[in-house]
Enzyme design. Structure first.
Site, PDB file in Angstrom:
ATOM      1  N   PHE A 138       0.860  -1.188   0.000  1.00 43.19           N
ATOM      2  CA  PHE A 138       0.000   0.000   0.000  1.00 43.19           C
ATOM      3  C   PHE A 138       0.889   1.227   0.000  1.00 43.19           C
ATOM      4  CE2 PHE A 138      -2.484   3.485   1.612  1.00 43.19           C
ATOM      5  CZ  PHE A 138      -3.632   3.381   0.842  1.00 43.19           C
ATOM      6  N   ASP A 223       9.420   2.108   1.618  1.00 36.25           N
ATOM      7  CA  ASP A 223       8.290   2.908   2.094  1.00 36.25           C
ATOM      8  C   ASP A 223       8.106   2.642   3.589  1.00 36.25           C
ATOM      9  OD1 ASP A 223       5.849   3.956   2.824  1.00 36.25           O
ATOM     10  OD2 ASP A 223       4.808   3.354   1.004  1.00 36.25           O
ATOM     11  N   LYS A 252       3.099  10.029   8.046  1.00 35.46           N
ATOM     12  CA  LYS A 252       2.379   9.634   9.259  1.00 35.46           C
ATOM     13  C   LYS A 252       2.963  10.220  10.543  1.00 35.46           C
ATOM     14  CE  LYS A 252      -0.046   5.523   7.641  1.00 35.46           C
ATOM     15  NZ  LYS A 252      -1.454   5.854   7.736  1.00 35.46           N
TER      16      LYS A 252
HETATM   17  N1  PLP Z   1       2.569   4.164   2.378  1.00 36.13           N
HETATM   18  C1  PLP Z   1       2.213   3.369   3.395  1.00 36.13           C
HETATM   19  C2  PLP Z   1       3.098   2.226   3.764  1.00 36.13           C
HETATM   20  C3  PLP Z   1       1.033   3.607   4.104  1.00 36.13           C
HETATM   21  O1  PLP Z   1       0.689   2.800   5.115  1.00 36.13           O
HETATM   22  C4  PLP Z   1       0.227   4.696   3.728  1.00 36.13           C
HETATM   23  C5  PLP Z   1      -1.032   4.989   4.426  1.00 36.13           C
HETATM   24  O2  PLP Z   1      -1.584   4.176   5.118  1.00 36.13           O
HETATM   25  C6  PLP Z   1       0.639   5.500   2.660  1.00 36.13           C
HETATM   26  C7  PLP Z   1       1.827   5.209   2.014  1.00 36.13           C
HETATM   27  C8  PLP Z   1      -0.195   6.682   2.214  1.00 36.13           C
HETATM   28  O3  PLP Z   1      -0.069   7.699   3.130  1.00 36.13           O
HETATM   29  P1  PLP Z   1      -1.116   8.928   3.138  1.00 36.13           P
HETATM   30  O4  PLP Z   1      -2.420   8.391   3.594  1.00 36.13           O
HETATM   31  O5  PLP Z   1      -0.495   9.914   4.106  1.00 36.13           O
HETATM   32  O6  PLP Z   1      -1.153   9.454   1.746  1.00 36.13           O
END
Ligand code: PLP
Length: 408
Positions: A138, A223, A252
């Protein structure tokens, strides 16, 4: 306004992108939040891994107040002190060199994709654009980030996706190798996949990925939007494995609750971004950067990364104990996680357990239909974990009783 009033107004005026429970949160302190009817909850969602220091940590509140009185925004047309101080802190803690700031995880992943493509086209050849990502990943909801996300349910309705991505089985190095083409420029991976059910990358997989990337001159993008900043018991999760990615993605927990995202890169890779390559009006907002500086300093000063490791081990043990009780064994498929990023995978859908926990004063959420996810603030203590485990046990007990009623 009480819960009911907030919800009726919201139902009328807010687009329905989230299936929210009937609760409006009005304040938070430490590991607790309160709703608009005055009910209090232990918050083991922590804004989906955002409130790492708990709610309204005095250091974050003070940093925001101080900065808000000086300068709230000035754009990236000028330098500002909070962003350079924060960038230095991030570089020191991550072992990477340079930072680009934006406002969210998805936006940070967009920056990572752009940087990987630009660097590779310039240094490796004009046709190097293809990026391999992992099943169950994700990376966010913008078009690039959702294309990088290898989950059909996230793609559905938004096609055509961006060209230049393919998906390899998570934790399968040979599947990654099979996806490499002459056009490939990067591999993107989460050390712990949060949204698809707290799936851990195997150490050998991440170490092997780094080797494969070096062999084929591919960039390794990690990520850490959800698992970074202390949650797994290291400042960044990749640091458990002794690897050095080329690009790391953060968001986050970074802003202590204010919206901020970032990518970190080596000087070599970062050099592909030049004036005009990329940008963001709000990126490196001084108030968000000041809050973030307070977050990182507090993680260190209050030993919160160590606490995440210690309480994470304790919580995992408590979850395993619950799972091994004879009455719960048929309900629980697996318990797993790292630090304070933990999960209990059920054999049944998790929604009713989440609702029941909430009614009893514990906020948790459920991913991938049947995985209860626990992301408490890193300040959590053993007594709070015990209280959460007791509520979870009650909710599971109700589930066993209603299942046995349904069977009769
Ligand atoms: N990358 C990861 C691993 C995530 O868990 C999330 C959100 O849950 C995102 C990217 C996307 O982040 P945002 O909701 O701040 O766009």
């Amino acid at each position: 306004m009480d819960n009911h009033e907030v919800i009726s107004l919201g139902t009328q005026y807010i687009m329905s992108t989230y299936a929210r429970p009937p609760v409006a949160i009005v304040k938070g302190q430490g590991v607790r939040v309160w709703d608009a009817d005055g009910k209090s909850y232990l918050d083991f969602v922590a804004g989906i891994a955002v409130n790492a220091l708990g709610h309204c940590h005095p250091n974050v509140v003070q940093a925001i107040k101080n900065q808000a009185e000086k300068l709230i925004h000035c754009s990236n047309l000028y330098w500002s002190e909070p962003q350079v101080r924060l960038a230095e802190l991030l570089a020191k803690h991550s072992g990477l060199d340079q930072v680009f700031f934006c406002n969210s995880g998805a936006e940070a992943n967009e920056a990572a994709i752009k940087l990987a493509r630009k660097y590779s086209k310039e240094r490796r050849g004009p046709n190097r654009y293809h990026i391999i990502t992992m099943t169950g990943s994700f990376h966010g909801r913008t078009m690039g980030a959702l294309t990088a996300t290898a989950q059909e349910k996230i793609h559905h309705g938004f096609e055509p996706l961006l060209p230049g991505f393919s998906y390899a089985q998570f934790n399968d190095l040979s599947a990654v190798e099979a996806n490499i083409r002459p056009e490939t420029c990067a591999v993107m991976v989460e050390p712990v996949q949060g949204e698809s059910g707290v799936n851990l990358a195997e150490p050998g997989f991440l170490i092997g990925l780094e080797k494969v990337c070096r062999q084929h001159q591919l960039l390794l993008i990690v990520d850490e939007v959800q698992c970074g900043l202390g949650r797994t018991g290291q400042f960044l999760a990749f640091q458990h494995f002794g690897i050095r990615p080329d690009i790391v993605v953060l968001a986050k927990a970074l802003g202590g609750g204010l919206p901020i995202g970032a990518i970190l890169a080596t000087t070599e890779v970062a050099s592909a971004f030049r004036p005009g390559s990329h940008g963001s009006t709000f990126g490196a907002n001084p108030v968000a950067c000041a809050a973030s500086e307070a977050v990182i300093e507090t993680l260190e000063k209050e030993g919160l990364i160590e606490n995440a490791r210690k309480q994470g081990e304790y919580f995992l043990r408590r979850l395993k104990e619950l799972a091994s009780l004879p009455q719960f064994r048929p309900l629980v498929k697996d318990v797993r996680g790292m630090g304070l990023m933990l999960a209990m995978e059920l054999t049944i859908p998790g929604a009713r357990v989440v609702d029941s926990c909430r009614e009893k004063g514990l906020l948790i959420n459920c991913t991938a239909e049947n995985v209860l996810r626990f992301l408490p603030p890193l300040i959590v203590n053993a007594a709070e974990i015990d209280a959460a485990a007791a509520i979870l046990a009650e909710a599971l007990e109700e589930e066993t009783q209603s299942n046995s009623k349904e069977e009769h």
